[in-house]
Design a protein around this motif. Structure first.
Motif, mmCIF file in Angstrom:
data_model
loop_
_atom_site.group_PDB
_atom_site.id
_atom_site.type_symbol
_atom_site.label_atom_id
_atom_site.label_comp_id
_atom_site.label_asym_id
_atom_site.label_seq_id
_atom_site.Cartn_x
_atom_site.Cartn_y
_atom_site.Cartn_z
ATOM 1 N N ALA A 8 13.741 32.368 15.648
ATOM 2 C CA ALA A 8 14.543 33.546 15.290
ATOM 3 C C ALA A 8 13.652 34.662 14.738
ATOM 4 N N PHE A 9 12.694 34.285 13.900
ATOM 5 C CA PHE A 9 11.774 35.292 13.367
ATOM 6 C C PHE A 9 10.887 35.870 14.464
ATOM 7 N N LEU A 10 10.485 35.041 15.406
ATOM 8 C CA LEU A 10 9.658 35.532 16.516
ATOM 9 C C LEU A 10 10.462 36.507 17.384
ATOM 10 N N LEU A 11 11.730 36.205 17.610
ATOM 11 C CA LEU A 11 12.598 37.124 18.350
ATOM 12 C C LEU A 11 12.770 38.433 17.570
ATOM 13 N N GLN A 12 12.952 38.329 16.267
ATOM 14 C CA GLN A 12 13.077 39.531 15.447
ATOM 15 C C GLN A 12 11.817 40.389 15.569
ATOM 16 N N HIS A 13 10.667 39.736 15.575
ATOM 17 C CA HIS A 13 9.422 40.488 15.727
ATOM 18 C C HIS A 13 9.357 41.162 17.099
ATOM 19 N N ALA A 14 9.757 40.451 18.141
ATOM 20 C CA ALA A 14 9.708 41.015 19.489
ATOM 21 C C ALA A 14 10.589 42.262 19.598
ATOM 22 N N VAL A 15 11.726 42.237 18.930
ATOM 23 C CA VAL A 15 12.668 43.354 19.029
ATOM 24 C C VAL A 15 12.339 44.463 18.028
ATOM 25 N N GLN A 16 12.124 44.096 16.768
ATOM 26 C CA GLN A 16 11.965 45.093 15.715
ATOM 27 C C GLN A 16 10.525 45.359 15.316
ATOM 28 N N GLY A 17 9.656 44.380 15.501
ATOM 29 C CA GLY A 17 8.267 44.548 15.072
ATOM 30 C C GLY A 17 7.992 44.014 13.686
ATOM 31 N N TRP A 18 8.930 43.260 13.114
ATOM 32 C CA TRP A 18 8.715 42.683 11.793
ATOM 33 C C TRP A 18 9.088 41.211 11.805
ATOM 34 N N CYS A 19 8.360 40.419 11.036
ATOM 35 C CA CYS A 19 8.701 39.033 10.734
ATOM 36 C C CYS A 19 7.984 38.674 9.433
ATOM 37 N N PRO A 20 8.379 37.601 8.754
ATOM 38 C CA PRO A 20 7.834 37.323 7.423
ATOM 39 C C PRO A 20 6.305 37.264 7.310
ATOM 40 N N PRO A 21 5.572 36.672 8.269
ATOM 41 C CA PRO A 21 4.122 36.638 8.060
ATOM 42 C C PRO A 21 3.403 37.963 8.356
ATOM 43 N N LEU A 22 4.096 38.920 8.942
ATOM 44 C CA LEU A 22 3.448 40.175 9.337
ATOM 45 C C LEU A 22 2.741 40.881 8.180
ATOM 46 N N PRO A 23 3.389 41.084 7.032
ATOM 47 C CA PRO A 23 2.677 41.773 5.940
ATOM 48 C C PRO A 23 1.407 41.046 5.496
ATOM 49 N N VAL A 24 1.435 39.733 5.501
ATOM 50 C CA VAL A 24 0.257 38.957 5.098
ATOM 51 C C VAL A 24 -0.877 39.164 6.104
ATOM 52 N N PHE A 25 -0.570 39.026 7.383
ATOM 53 C CA PHE A 25 -1.595 39.175 8.416
ATOM 54 C C PHE A 25 -2.161 40.603 8.441
ATOM 55 N N ARG A 26 -1.301 41.588 8.232
ATOM 56 C CA ARG A 26 -1.780 42.972 8.227
ATOM 57 C C ARG A 26 -2.682 43.220 7.011
ATOM 58 N N ARG A 27 -2.345 42.651 5.868
ATOM 59 C CA ARG A 27 -3.211 42.779 4.688
ATOM 60 C C ARG A 27 -4.564 42.120 4.928
ATOM 61 N N LEU A 28 -4.592 41.110 5.782
ATOM 62 C CA LEU A 28 -5.849 40.461 6.139
ATOM 63 C C LEU A 28 -6.649 41.291 7.152
ATOM 64 N N GLY A 29 -6.055 42.400 7.614
ATOM 65 C CA GLY A 29 -6.765 43.299 8.521
ATOM 66 C C GLY A 29 -6.562 43.002 9.988
ATOM 67 N N ILE A 30 -5.600 42.167 10.322
ATOM 68 C CA ILE A 30 -5.350 41.865 11.731
ATOM 69 C C ILE A 30 -4.655 43.062 12.358
ATOM 70 N N ARG A 31 -5.236 43.549 13.441
ATOM 71 C CA ARG A 31 -4.817 44.809 14.050
ATOM 72 C C ARG A 31 -3.954 44.580 15.285
#
Length: 152
Positions: free
Chosen positions: A88-111
């Motif tokens: 469900a979170f992966l689908l949310q990411h596909a549609v909206q561009g957000w899921c729970p691990p996204l902020p963590v990965f972006r803070r780690l510099g993943i582009r």
């Protein structure tokens, strides 16, 4: 409204993180510009190996789903809910561009792939890959020149 593929992750990332990613990229490009062709060639090879946010999220979701399935089969059937939540979170990411691990990965510099490509094409321009492009040929010849420059 569904955000564009290019903008959906940056739209769901804190602006200070987006700015840090941009600054890091621009500083790297400036440093490599002064370092010369060999350093640029090496960095372009590294960029070919860099995982973007999509690949990272997919690997994370697949790993957690397999853990959930394994725990569901061996420990308790309630664990079978875990892969469903992950999906469900992966689908949310596909549609909206957000899921729970996204902020963590972006803070780690993943582009995003677009952010990686920004660095790639800036380095190719500095290296001179696009210097021979002209608008004097036929549309077909010009398109072929562009494609060849992008492949290098």
């Amino acid at each position: 409204m569904i955000p564009s593929t290019v903008n959906r992750v940056p739209q769901h990332t804190a602006e200070d993180i987006n700015e840090q990613i941009r600054c890091d990229t621009e500083e790297r490009v400036a440093r490599l510009s002064a370092a010369g062709r060999q350093a640029i060639d090496q960095r372009l090879s590294e960029l070919d190996q860099e995982w973007d946010i999509e690949r990272t999220l997919e690997a994370n979701a697949a790993t957690l789903s397999l853990v959930g399935f394994t725990l569901g089969a061996t420990v308790n059937r309630k664990w079978f809910l875990f892969p469903g939540v992950i999906a469900a979170f992966l689908l949310q990411h596909a549609v909206q561009g957000w899921c729970p691990p996204l902020p963590v990965f972006r803070r780690l510099g993943i582009r995003t792939a677009s952010e990686i490509d920004y660095e790639r094409y800036a380095l190719k321009a500095i290296r001179g890959d696009f210097d021979k492009l002209t608008a004097e040929g036929t549309a077909e010849t010009n398109a072929e020149q562009v494609v060849q420059a992008m492949r290098r």
